[in-house]
Scaffold this motif. Structure first.
Motif, PDB file in Angstrom:
ATOM      1  N   SER A  27       0.997  -1.195  -0.041  1.00 40.64           N
ATOM      2  CA  SER A  27      -0.052   0.110   0.129  1.00 40.64           C
ATOM      3  C   SER A  27       0.815   1.222  -0.023  1.00 40.64           C
ATOM      4  CB  SER A  27      -0.966  -0.037   1.204  1.00 40.64           C
ATOM      5  OG  SER A  27      -0.119  -0.034   2.229  1.00 40.64           O
ATOM      6  N   THR A  28       1.934   1.239   0.571  1.00 33.84           N
ATOM      7  CA  THR A  28       3.053   2.393   0.905  1.00 33.84           C
ATOM      8  C   THR A  28       3.541   2.741  -0.623  1.00 33.84           C
ATOM      9  OG1 THR A  28       3.411   1.943   3.082  1.00 33.84           O
ATOM     10  CG2 THR A  28       4.969   3.388   1.827  1.00 33.84           C
ATOM     11  N   GLU A  29       3.939   1.366  -1.234  1.00 34.86           N
ATOM     12  CA  GLU A  29       4.662   1.966  -2.625  1.00 34.86           C
ATOM     13  C   GLU A  29       3.500   2.153  -3.586  1.00 34.86           C
ATOM     14  OE1 GLU A  29       7.801   1.746  -2.722  1.00 34.86           O
ATOM     15  OE2 GLU A  29       7.968   1.188  -0.728  1.00 34.86           O
ATOM     16  N   VAL A  30       2.415   1.696  -3.632  1.00 38.66           N
ATOM     17  CA  VAL A  30       1.079   2.200  -4.402  1.00 38.66           C
ATOM     18  C   VAL A  30       0.946   3.388  -4.332  1.00 38.66           C
ATOM     19  CG1 VAL A  30      -1.315   1.980  -5.003  1.00 38.66           C
ATOM     20  CG2 VAL A  30       0.210  -0.297  -4.742  1.00 38.66           C
ATOM     21  N   HIS A  31       0.774   4.106  -3.100  1.00 38.15           N
ATOM     22  CA  HIS A  31       0.698   5.505  -2.805  1.00 38.15           C
ATOM     23  C   HIS A  31       1.680   6.091  -3.194  1.00 38.15           C
ATOM     24  CE1 HIS A  31      -2.729   4.011  -0.029  1.00 38.15           C
ATOM     25  NE2 HIS A  31      -3.084   5.186  -0.349  1.00 38.15           N
ATOM     26  N   HIS A  32       2.925   6.002  -3.236  1.00 41.91           N
ATOM     27  CA  HIS A  32       3.901   6.792  -3.913  1.00 41.91           C
ATOM     28  C   HIS A  32       3.990   6.653  -5.448  1.00 41.91           C
ATOM     29  CE1 HIS A  32       8.120   8.144  -3.858  1.00 41.91           C
ATOM     30  NE2 HIS A  32       8.421   7.180  -4.925  1.00 41.91           N
ATOM     31  N   LYS A  49      -3.940  14.080 -18.870  1.00 43.88           N
ATOM     32  CA  LYS A  49      -4.569  13.183 -19.890  1.00 43.88           C
ATOM     33  C   LYS A  49      -6.088  12.846 -19.565  1.00 43.88           C
ATOM     34  CE  LYS A  49      -0.884  11.662 -22.318  1.00 43.88           C
ATOM     35  NZ  LYS A  49      -0.636  11.722 -23.684  1.00 43.88           N
ATOM     36  N   ASP A  50      -6.488  13.900 -18.697  1.00 42.21           N
ATOM     37  CA  ASP A  50      -7.928  13.578 -18.075  1.00 42.21           C
ATOM     38  C   ASP A  50      -8.272  12.263 -17.488  1.00 42.21           C
ATOM     39  OD1 ASP A  50     -10.347  14.968 -17.474  1.00 42.21           O
ATOM     40  OD2 ASP A  50     -11.305  14.443 -19.379  1.00 42.21           O
ATOM     41  N   VAL A  51      -7.398  11.700 -16.882  1.00 41.24           N
ATOM     42  CA  VAL A  51      -7.826  10.152 -16.259  1.00 41.24           C
ATOM     43  C   VAL A  51      -7.652  10.639 -14.524  1.00 41.24           C
ATOM     44  CG1 VAL A  51      -6.772   8.058 -15.756  1.00 41.24           C
ATOM     45  CG2 VAL A  51      -6.669   8.919 -18.060  1.00 41.24           C
ATOM     46  N   LYS A  52      -8.660  10.043 -14.068  1.00 39.92           N
ATOM     47  CA  LYS A  52      -8.705   9.898 -12.658  1.00 39.92           C
ATOM     48  C   LYS A  52      -8.339   8.837 -11.997  1.00 39.92           C
ATOM     49  CE  LYS A  52     -12.369  10.140  -8.913  1.00 39.92           C
ATOM     50  NZ  LYS A  52     -13.830  10.431  -8.607  1.00 39.92           N
ATOM     51  N   MET A  53      -7.476   8.834 -11.269  1.00 39.10           N
ATOM     52  CA  MET A  53      -6.771   7.724 -10.576  1.00 39.10           C
ATOM     53  C   MET A  53      -7.407   7.333  -9.080  1.00 39.10           C
ATOM     54  SD  MET A  53      -2.645   7.375 -11.401  1.00 39.10           S
ATOM     55  CE  MET A  53      -2.456   8.703 -10.640  1.00 39.10           C
ATOM     56  N   GLN A  54      -7.950   6.067  -9.112  1.00 34.98           N
ATOM     57  CA  GLN A  54      -8.720   5.663  -7.977  1.00 34.98           C
ATOM     58  C   GLN A  54      -8.274   4.511  -7.115  1.00 34.98           C
ATOM     59  OE1 GLN A  54     -13.191   5.583  -8.513  1.00 34.98           O
ATOM     60  NE2 GLN A  54     -13.127   3.530  -7.546  1.00 34.98           N
ATOM     61  N   ILE A  55      -8.044   4.623  -5.595  1.00 36.28           N
ATOM     62  CA  ILE A  55      -7.770   3.590  -5.074  1.00 36.28           C
ATOM     63  C   ILE A  55      -8.806   2.797  -4.482  1.00 36.28           C
ATOM     64  CG2 ILE A  55      -6.513   3.017  -2.905  1.00 36.28           C
ATOM     65  CD1 ILE A  55      -4.941   5.579  -3.128  1.00 36.28           C
ATOM     66  N   GLY A  56      -8.765   1.213  -4.807  1.00 36.24           N
ATOM     67  CA  GLY A  56      -9.714   0.466  -4.427  1.00 36.24           C
ATOM     68  C   GLY A  56      -9.727  -0.316  -3.128  1.00 36.24           C
ATOM     69  N   ASP A  57      -9.755  -1.434  -3.056  1.00 33.87           N
ATOM     70  CA  ASP A  57      -9.692  -2.274  -1.706  1.00 33.87           C
ATOM     71  C   ASP A  57      -8.187  -2.222  -1.624  1.00 33.87           C
ATOM     72  OD1 ASP A  57     -12.348  -2.344  -1.329  1.00 33.87           O
ATOM     73  OD2 ASP A  57     -12.554  -4.193  -2.240  1.00 33.87           O
ATOM     74  N   MET A  58      -7.765  -1.703  -0.323  1.00 37.10           N
ATOM     75  CA  MET A  58      -6.195  -1.684  -0.406  1.00 37.10           C
ATOM     76  C   MET A  58      -5.700  -2.520   0.924  1.00 37.10           C
ATOM     77  SD  MET A  58      -3.358  -0.841  -1.824  1.00 37.10           S
ATOM     78  CE  MET A  58      -4.057  -0.001  -2.982  1.00 37.10           C
ATOM     79  N   ASP A  59      -5.244  -3.801   1.045  1.00 35.75           N
ATOM     80  CA  ASP A  59      -4.818  -4.453   2.098  1.00 35.75           C
ATOM     81  C   ASP A  59      -3.644  -3.733   2.703  1.00 35.75           C
ATOM     82  OD1 ASP A  59      -3.895  -6.252   3.993  1.00 35.75           O
ATOM     83  OD2 ASP A  59      -4.271  -8.111   2.767  1.00 35.75           O
ATOM     84  N   GLU A  60      -4.049  -3.181   3.954  1.00 29.44           N
ATOM     85  CA  GLU A  60      -2.843  -2.349   4.387  1.00 29.44           C
ATOM     86  C   GLU A  60      -1.630  -3.108   5.125  1.00 29.44           C
ATOM     87  OE1 GLU A  60      -2.444   0.790   3.903  1.00 29.44           O
ATOM     88  OE2 GLU A  60      -4.605   1.098   3.166  1.00 29.44           O
TER      89      GLU A  60
END
Length: 425
Positions: A280-285, A297-308
């Motif tokens: 999760s830490t690396e993904v957020h980074h 590019k008008d793309v929205k990045m969304q975080i789904g279910d994240m096992d911390e």
């Protein structure tokens, strides 16, 4: 008649089973039947000879008991050479001596002639085409059986005209089996040779793709560098303009170096210290790094279910590079904008990182070709980014799974061993 057919089928099975075992276990691409497994094949053919002798069958009359031991002897001598032939002779003559009975010495002498003479025909046999090999092996079988018939008539006084019909049937019987055996081996060797040729062709094709990709990608920065140097040589620019040119030249050189580094990562991956990381830490980074690019590019990045709690053992920098490549591809697959979602799940054994986009998607054929050199869905792409990504993930004990539909988007799933599995070891 039923007993004869059962015995014949048993003998045929005893002959073909070592060939089938060889085909199952031998390394693909071997061109010679005995080269890499000489000892194994000699043992297997020896077993065939022994089994054929232990389970003979009566042929047409009660006076003639027959077996197919000569088939593995002749085939082994032709494909294995003198040493294999000598071993098979010792096995067959030893077995025949233990069995005893009338005709023992004739049979042993016949086996000696086969073992001593057939290997001399091996160079000729290997040069012949398939039909020539069939004729030669059939003639060897006929000669061997004719020797037995004439020797039996001479020593036991059986009139030739009384036994010629039986021996003709024996010749046809053994000749057919030895021809089929030779055809099976030749077919198997041909398949192995074709497979080996295909592997070499694929390797050469990969090299050619690499060469094309390198020349294509390096030509652009080199052309730019060449152009700037020619301009500076022909015209007297101000110091400010020269500094600008120097900066542009260095930028192109760095681009060329980055390209070469990417190729080296694919060809011979090198990693720093593997370390446990929290996914999760690396993904957020990585999402912070990619946010400006996605917004552009008008793309929205969304975080789904994240096992911390999910942790894996990887090279942090290379893992980030692989994730960046996948996210960039997802963003670029949505030219009109959209949503890119990323999630992380785990089990006691595995950790999965899922990257889902709403882009143009891919066909099954395109999915299968992902990671190949010089394959890309982009107009100016070389496929290098995905090549590097697949190489990185694979070298860190992971794998990439792709689920995509044309016009509906793509889901990349990166699977890694859970760090808990390493701690248990």
């Amino acid at each position: 008649m039923e007993a004869m057919m059962t015995g014949m089928i048993n003998n045929i099975f005893f002959i073909i089973f070592p060939i089938i075992i060889y085909q199952m276990l031998a390394t693909a691409g071997q061109r010679n039947f005995f080269v890499s497994h000489r000892v194994t094949m000699t043992v297997l053919f020896s077993i065939s000879i022994i089994l054929c002798m232990l389970f003979p069958y009566q042929f047409l009359t009660d006076q003639y008991i027959f077996d197919l031991r000569q088939v593995p002897m002749i085939v082994g001598a032709l494909y294995g050479g003198p040493l294999v032939s000598a071993v098979l002779f010792l096995v067959s003559s030893g077995g025949r001596f233990l069995i005893g009975g009338d005709g023992m010495y004739i049979a042993i002498f016949n086996q000696f002639v086969i073992a001593a003479g057939v290997p001399f025909l091996r160079p000729l046999y290997m040069r012949l085409k398939r039909f020539g090999k069939i004729v030669l092996v059939f003639c060897i079988s006929i000669a061997s059986l004719l020797f037995n018939m004439l020797a039996g008539a001479y020593f036991f006084g059986d009139p030739i005209h009384d036994i010629i019909g039986i021996w003709v049937m024996l010749i046809i019987n053994q000749g057919t089996i030895i021809v089929l055996t030779a055809l099976m081996i030749e077919h198997m060797q041909r398949q192995e040779y074709l497979y080996n040729s295909l592997l070499k062709h694929e390797k050469m094709e990969t090299v050619s793709h690499f060469a094309a990709a390198v020349s294509h990608e390096l030509r652009n920065p080199l052309q730019s560098i060449k152009g700037f140097i020619q301009l500076m040589k022909e015209y007297d620019y101000s110091r400010e303009k020269q500094v600008e040119f120097h900066s542009l030249i260095l930028k192109e050189i760095n681009a060329a170096e980055d390209l070469i580094d990417d190729y080296l990562v694919y060809a011979k991956p090198t990693y720093g210290q593997l370390e446990p990381i929290t996914v999760s830490t690396e993904v957020h980074h990585v999402l912070k790094i990619m946010a400006p690019y996605a917004n552009g590019k008008d793309v929205k990045m969304q975080i789904g279910d994240m096992d911390e709690t999910a942790e894996i053992l990887v090279d942090r920098q290379k893992f980030q590079q692989a994730l960046v490549n996948i996210i960039r591809n997802g963003v670029e697959s949505m030219p009109d904008g959209g949503t890119l979602a990323i999630a992380a799940k785990s089990s006691p054994a595995k950790v999965w990182i899922e990257v889902t986009d709403e882009g143009v998607g891919m066909t099954k054929e395109e999915v299968q070709r992902l990671g190949e050199p010089y394959f890309s869905n982009k107009i100016k792409g070389t496929g290098l980014g995905m090549m590097v990504t697949y190489s990185i993930v694979s070298q860190m004990n992971g794998q990439i799974m792709v689920d995509s539909q044309k016009g509906k988007g793509t889901e990349f799933t990166l699977e890694f061993p859970n760090i808990a599995t390493f701690e248990k070891k």
